[in-house]
Write an enzyme that holds these catalytic residues in place. Structure first.
Site, mmCIF file in Angstrom:
data_model
loop_
_atom_site.group_PDB
_atom_site.id
_atom_site.type_symbol
_atom_site.label_atom_id
_atom_site.label_comp_id
_atom_site.label_asym_id
_atom_site.label_seq_id
_atom_site.Cartn_x
_atom_site.Cartn_y
_atom_site.Cartn_z
ATOM 1 N N HIS A 57 -9.354 -18.780 13.344
ATOM 2 C CA HIS A 57 -9.019 -19.657 12.225
ATOM 3 C C HIS A 57 -7.959 -19.053 11.298
ATOM 4 O O HIS A 57 -7.887 -17.849 11.136
ATOM 5 C CB HIS A 57 -10.275 -19.914 11.375
ATOM 6 C CG HIS A 57 -11.415 -20.490 12.146
ATOM 7 N ND1 HIS A 57 -12.697 -20.040 12.002
ATOM 8 C CD2 HIS A 57 -11.462 -21.470 13.074
ATOM 9 C CE1 HIS A 57 -13.504 -20.730 12.794
ATOM 10 N NE2 HIS A 57 -12.778 -21.601 13.465
ATOM 11 N N LYS A 66 -8.557 -11.616 4.288
ATOM 12 C CA LYS A 66 -10.014 -11.619 4.450
ATOM 13 C C LYS A 66 -10.544 -10.201 4.603
ATOM 14 O O LYS A 66 -9.988 -9.405 5.352
ATOM 15 C CB LYS A 66 -10.419 -12.420 5.686
ATOM 16 C CG LYS A 66 -10.101 -13.894 5.603
ATOM 17 C CD LYS A 66 -10.496 -14.608 6.875
ATOM 18 C CE LYS A 66 -10.174 -16.082 6.785
ATOM 19 N NZ LYS A 66 -10.485 -16.774 8.048
ATOM 20 N N TYR A 126 -17.662 -12.737 4.261
ATOM 21 C CA TYR A 126 -16.208 -12.820 4.142
ATOM 22 C C TYR A 126 -15.866 -12.833 2.656
ATOM 23 O O TYR A 126 -16.418 -13.645 1.913
ATOM 24 C CB TYR A 126 -15.653 -14.145 4.643
ATOM 25 C CG TYR A 126 -16.014 -14.656 5.990
ATOM 26 C CD1 TYR A 126 -15.009 -14.873 6.925
ATOM 27 C CD2 TYR A 126 -17.312 -15.004 6.339
ATOM 28 C CE1 TYR A 126 -15.296 -15.405 8.160
ATOM 29 C CE2 TYR A 126 -17.608 -15.534 7.573
ATOM 30 C CZ TYR A 126 -16.593 -15.743 8.478
ATOM 31 O OH TYR A 126 -16.885 -16.277 9.699
ATOM 32 N N ASP A 162 -13.954 -25.974 17.134
ATOM 33 C CA ASP A 162 -13.172 -24.873 17.712
ATOM 34 C C ASP A 162 -12.707 -25.159 19.148
ATOM 35 O O ASP A 162 -11.710 -24.603 19.594
ATOM 36 C CB ASP A 162 -13.956 -23.562 17.654
ATOM 37 C CG ASP A 162 -13.944 -22.944 16.260
ATOM 38 O OD1 ASP A 162 -13.215 -23.452 15.376
ATOM 39 O OD2 ASP A 162 -14.667 -21.957 16.047
#
Length: 175
Positions: A57, A66, A126, A162
């Site tokens: 992603h 991130k 995250y 996905d």
């Protein structure tokens, strides 16, 4: 004591932390913004079962850096360099992150990110430098032949979203 290690891909960092154990359990620092010199606006947690692959992603209009940590379980974490002018464009970096090895990764803006769950239950934190922008989310298919990522998962579980991710070649055509 947090130790920051460089990787072969510029600005992509591996962070080694220490876990302090005693009779009650443990204490572990995850993230020190002052050490990374980054501000994180948005924090999320995901839980994935064994063999789940999430990703790859990224956000086009509002990219996110991130910081990824595992607080329970073990994952194979993958970052793909999508920065146009990078010497490592299209290359990936793969690492095992777990609650036992106390290792985290900082993935800068301009990368696609994904991971695969290696234990029965995998809890991932995250911390992101930008808020989620659902309208600019996109993904590259986890098994893209051009990326040649060797996932240590035989029967991956992939979300319907996905499964619709595009190839790197299709992404380049859109640019």
């Amino acid at each position: 004591m947090m130790k920051i290690l460089k990787t072969p891909i510029k600005d992509l960092l591996v962070i080694k932390n220490v876990k302090f154990n005693d009779s009650r359990g443990y204490f572990r620092e995850l993230l020190l913004e002052k050490k990374l010199k980054k501000k994180f606006k948005f924090n999320v947690v995901s839980m994935s079962k064994k063999n789940v692959i999430r990703g790859l992603h990224f956000q086009i209009k509002k990219p996110q850096g991130k910081f990824i940590s595992v607080i329970k379980g073990k994952i194979v974490d993958v970052a793909v360099d999508l920065r146009k002018n990078s010497k490592t464009f299209g290359k990936h970096f793969k690492i095992i992150l777990s609650d036992k090895n106390c290792t985290s990764i900082y993935i800068p803006e301009g990368f696609a990110h994904g991971f695969g769950g290696l234990e029965k239950e995998n809890v991932v934190v995250y911390s992101c430098t930008n808020y989620r922008d659902k309208k600019s989310e996109i993904g590259i298919i986890y098994n893209d032949k051009d990326l040649d990522i060797k996932w240590p998962i035989e029967k991956p579980i992939i979300s319907s979203k996905d499964k619709m991710n595009i190839t790197l070649a299709d992404y380049l055509k859109k640019k």
